[in-house]
Design a protein around this motif. Structure first.
Motif, PDB file in Angstrom:
ATOM      1  N   ASP B 229       0.978  -1.292   0.024  1.00  0.00           N
ATOM      2  CA  ASP B 229      -0.141   0.097  -0.176  1.00  0.00           C
ATOM      3  C   ASP B 229       0.916   1.371  -0.159  1.00  0.00           C
ATOM      4  N   VAL B 230       1.917   1.207   0.983  1.00  0.00           N
ATOM      5  CA  VAL B 230       2.807   2.359   1.073  1.00  0.00           C
ATOM      6  C   VAL B 230       3.442   2.586  -0.552  1.00  0.00           C
ATOM      7  N   THR B 231       3.923   1.603  -0.908  1.00  0.00           N
ATOM      8  CA  THR B 231       4.575   1.642  -2.365  1.00  0.00           C
ATOM      9  C   THR B 231       3.790   2.187  -3.321  1.00  0.00           C
ATOM     10  N   ASP B 236       3.589   8.942  -7.016  1.00  0.00           N
ATOM     11  CA  ASP B 236       3.442  10.152  -7.475  1.00  0.00           C
ATOM     12  C   ASP B 236       3.818  11.232  -6.255  1.00  0.00           C
ATOM     13  N   LYS B 237       4.639  10.734  -5.201  1.00  0.00           N
ATOM     14  CA  LYS B 237       5.123  11.603  -4.048  1.00  0.00           C
ATOM     15  C   LYS B 237       6.359  11.735  -4.175  1.00  0.00           C
ATOM     16  N   GLN B 238       7.086  12.876  -3.404  1.00  0.00           N
ATOM     17  CA  GLN B 238       8.440  12.923  -3.200  1.00  0.00           C
ATOM     18  C   GLN B 238       8.885  12.084  -2.020  1.00  0.00           C
ATOM     19  N   CYS B 239       9.466  10.866  -2.042  1.00  0.00           N
ATOM     20  CA  CYS B 239       9.801  10.166  -0.886  1.00  0.00           C
ATOM     21  C   CYS B 239      11.292  10.560  -0.462  1.00  0.00           C
ATOM     22  N   LEU B 240      11.363  10.745   0.644  1.00  0.00           N
ATOM     23  CA  LEU B 240      12.862  11.204   1.210  1.00  0.00           C
ATOM     24  C   LEU B 240      13.492   9.928   1.706  1.00  0.00           C
ATOM     25  N   LYS B 241      12.797   9.056   2.316  1.00  0.00           N
ATOM     26  CA  LYS B 241      13.227   7.786   2.717  1.00  0.00           C
ATOM     27  C   LYS B 241      12.097   6.766   2.934  1.00  0.00           C
ATOM     28  N   LYS B 242      12.706   5.589   2.665  1.00  0.00           N
ATOM     29  CA  LYS B 242      11.432   4.415   2.754  1.00  0.00           C
ATOM     30  C   LYS B 242      12.076   3.390   3.485  1.00  0.00           C
ATOM     31  N   THR B 243      11.684   2.740   4.506  1.00  0.00           N
ATOM     32  CA  THR B 243      12.221   1.454   5.169  1.00  0.00           C
ATOM     33  C   THR B 243      11.044   0.246   5.072  1.00  0.00           C
ATOM     34  N   ILE B 244      11.470  -0.791   4.720  1.00  0.00           N
ATOM     35  CA  ILE B 244      10.645  -1.817   4.594  1.00  0.00           C
ATOM     36  C   ILE B 244      11.320  -2.931   5.631  1.00  0.00           C
ATOM     37  N   ILE B 245      10.311  -3.112   6.625  1.00  0.00           N
ATOM     38  CA  ILE B 245      10.489  -4.471   7.531  1.00  0.00           C
ATOM     39  C   ILE B 245       9.670  -5.329   7.664  1.00  0.00           C
ATOM     40  N   CYS B 249       5.828  -1.193   6.125  1.00  0.00           N
ATOM     41  CA  CYS B 249       6.646  -0.174   5.410  1.00  0.00           C
ATOM     42  C   CYS B 249       6.477   1.253   5.983  1.00  0.00           C
ATOM     43  N   SER B 250       7.539   1.957   6.204  1.00  0.00           N
ATOM     44  CA  SER B 250       7.400   3.422   6.553  1.00  0.00           C
ATOM     45  C   SER B 250       8.299   4.333   5.676  1.00  0.00           C
ATOM     46  N   ALA B 251       7.624   5.356   5.559  1.00  0.00           N
ATOM     47  CA  ALA B 251       8.242   6.350   4.626  1.00  0.00           C
ATOM     48  C   ALA B 251       8.033   7.662   5.026  1.00  0.00           C
ATOM     49  N   CYS B 252       9.167   8.359   4.572  1.00  0.00           N
ATOM     50  CA  CYS B 252       9.007   9.856   5.049  1.00  0.00           C
ATOM     51  C   CYS B 252       9.065  10.835   3.640  1.00  0.00           C
ATOM     52  N   VAL B 253       7.752  11.295   3.552  1.00  0.00           N
ATOM     53  CA  VAL B 253       7.367  12.094   2.407  1.00  0.00           C
ATOM     54  C   VAL B 253       7.497  13.642   2.402  1.00  0.00           C
ATOM     55  N   LYS B 254       7.977  14.269   1.372  1.00  0.00           N
ATOM     56  CA  LYS B 254       7.831  15.658   1.415  1.00  0.00           C
ATOM     57  C   LYS B 254       6.914  16.088   0.895  1.00  0.00           C
ATOM     58  N   GLY B 255       6.106  17.264   1.327  1.00  0.00           N
ATOM     59  CA  GLY B 255       5.037  17.843   0.763  1.00  0.00           C
ATOM     60  C   GLY B 255       3.688  17.781   1.721  1.00  0.00           C
TER      61      GLY B 255
END
Lengths: 286, 285
Positions: B229-231, B236-245, B249-255
């Protein structure tokens, strides 16, 4: 620059520290002489030139201690927001003042030692400038007088002697300033070359100077030649009876040479110190 | 009100570019965070501003006047280095006295009081202090300097948690009493985040953020949920960092936060999380 000079002369890591260590080193030399005197190693017939040892060891100590003090002064000043230009001009002014003070101190210790030696029926030798090109009859005559009494305490001689010591001290200062400036740039090759050149200069000055001076005396050959050249212009004959004017000439000649030597080293120091980084590392970014 | 202007500052160490055309400005009466990873150029910037090293390019001015070789302006800036630049044989009280010769507004009594608060004996030599104590002694010097711009490079280096709390209080106290600007470079971002009003973020010598901390944080968000779902959401987002465990998944998104589907959780990152995301690059764990 005012702050740098103010701290150099009044701060704990400046003149006070310099005087502490320099005074200590002169004290050690003084005690060394007195012990030799008490132990009877020095006798009336012992014709070593003790003043020369004060000059050589004293000037070398002055140079090294000045180097230590200046090194810390540069670090403290750079840490406390001082420009390189202020450090450059300030350390030049400090060097000349510290040097003058050191020369007076060395001469004072020499005179004290000489006084004590006189109480023991001996006297310290002193330098008379005589050479092939300048046959100074007055100097010869006073040399003979000096065998028996007053030469060391002759005001002309004191005046002359301080300026001569100043020249040696400034040689020492010049060497350490060049070394320090190169070292501050963390240039190991440069520092090694500078230290080798420094050591060579010291060797030439002190060994030749120390080895050749006798009561009839002459300075190291290169210096002597320079002195003769300057002397021919100024006609210095410091020991000629009643010739205070000539003594002044000799003093001026010594001071001129001291300043010439110092300025050459100072220029090298200036070139390096103006771009000295206070916090740069050879490798890595922080 | 004074202002430091840094224009296209560039510094190279042989082949490595420590700072690459950094431009920023610092005003009185603000606390700034100077953030970035190890080797990002923070300390180089501090050393350049303090005139301790020289730039290859660029200029540093205070109110339009260049700082280089200008004692008067250099004394408006105090740079506490993470390195030990003072002679180590000096006693702490002597470093304070020495500083008073150069920084005329140095409050010597305050510096001694700070040493007392931090449990430092002013009669001890710098070489006799532990790393943390040495850091605190340097901070005491900086806070008492009376300079208009106080740069603190790693002011918590080796300092224990108790004294760190005290240190932050003292910085705020000093900030309240003076018009000075404090520029704090640290890796303990979450601890210091409460102090910062504005952030400079450096990455490999380049300035990648120059914003108010609140705005910086408000302009990014964390999104967590099932990896698939996160992926999909990040397309269409500006992802700064994505971590999958595992499957998460957790991601830091700009905007700004928008169009978040059900099943995904949104939160705002801490300054430290944001910095890690900004300077750590996108990872597919």
């Amino acid at each position: 620059m005012g702050e740098f000079l103010s701290y150099s002369f009044r701060g704990k890591e400046g003149l006070r520290r310099y005087l502490k260590y320099f005074g200590l080193s002169l004290g050690v030399l003084f005690l060394f002489h007195i012990i030799l005197l008490i132990a009877g190693i020095i006798s009336v017939n012992f014709r070593s030139d003790w003043k020369n040892i004060y000059e050589s060891a004293g000037a070398a100590a002055a140079g090294i201690i000045f180097g230590m003090v200046l090194y810390d002064l540069i670090k403290i000043s750079l840490h406390n927001g001082t420009s390189r230009v202020s450090i450059l001009v300030g350390s030049g002014a400090a060097a000349l003042t510290f040097g003058a003070l050191s020369s007076v101190m060395i001469e004072t210790v020499y005179l004290i030692t000489d006084g004590i030696f006189r109480l023991a029926g001996m006297r310290l030798d002193c330098i008379i400038m005589c050479d092939d090109r300048h046959t100074w009859a007055g100097g010869e005559q006073l040399s003979m007088q000096g065998m028996n009494d007053l030469l060391a305490h002759d005001p002309r001689f004191i005046f002359f002697s301080i300026s001569e010591i100043f020249l040696l001290v400034m040689l020492g200062y010049t060497a350490v300033m060049v070394f320090l400036a190169v070292k501050q740039r963390t240039n190991l090759f440069g520092a090694s070359v500078a230290s080798a050149v420094t050591a060579y200069c010291y060797f030439n000055v002190f060994i030749e100077y120390g080895g050749s001076v006798t009561l009839r005396g002459e300075l190291m050959s290169g210096l002597r030649e320079k002195m003769i050249y300057i002397g021919e212009i100024l006609h210095p004959n410091p020991m000629a009876p009643d010739q205070y004017g000539s003594c002044l000439g000799a003093v001026i000649a010594f001071l001129t040479t001291a300043l010439m030597v110092f300025m050459i080293g100072y220029l090298v120091y200036a070139v390096f110190i103006l771009r000295v980084p206070a916090a740069e590392r050879k490798r890595g970014v922080r | 009100m004074s202002r430091i202007e840094i224009k296209t500052l560039t510094k190279k160490y042989k082949k490595k570019t420590a700072l690459d055309g950094v431009s920023l400005s610092i005003d009185n009466g603000m606390i700034y965070g100077l953030l970035g990873r190890n080797g990002s150029g923070k300390s180089t910037l501090v050393d350049l501003v303090g005139g301790r090293i020289f730039p290859d390019l660029g200029e540093i001015t205070i109110d339009g006047e260049t700082v280089t070789e200008n004692d008067k302006l250099l004394r408006k800036i105090y740079c506490m280095s993470s390195d030990d630049l003072l002679p180590m044989h000096m006693r702490v009280k002597d470093t304070i006295k020495a500083q008073a010769y150069f920084y005329k507004n140095t409050d010597e009594d305050y510096a001694i009081r700070l040493c007392d608060v931090f449990g430092i004996d002013p009669k001890k030599r710098l070489s006799q202090l532990s790393t943390g104590q040495r850091t605190l002694a340097k901070v005491s010097l900086a806070l008492s300097s009376g300079a208009d711009f106080i740069f603190l490079d790693e002011p918590t280096l080796g300092v224990d948690a108790n004294f760190r709390e005290e240190l932050y209080k003292k910085i705020i106290e000093r900030f309240d009493k003076t018009e000075a600007a404090f520029i704090i470079s640290t890796h303990l971002i979450d601890e210091c985040a409460g102090l910062f009003e504005h952030c400079f973020v450096l990455e490999e010598g380049r300035l990648i953020a120059d914003e108010d901390c609140e705005e910086l944080q408000a302009n990014a968000y964390l999104i967590e949920g099932r990896a698939k779902d996160v992926t999909e959401y990040l397309k269409d987002k500006q992802c700064l960092k994505k971590t999958i465990i595992g499957t998460l998944c957790s991601a830091c998104v700009k905007g700004e936060v928008k169009d978040v589907p059900d099943g995904l959780e949104v939160s705002h990152p801490s300054l430290q999380q944001l910095l890690i995301a900004m300077t750590g690059g996108v990872q597919d764990g």
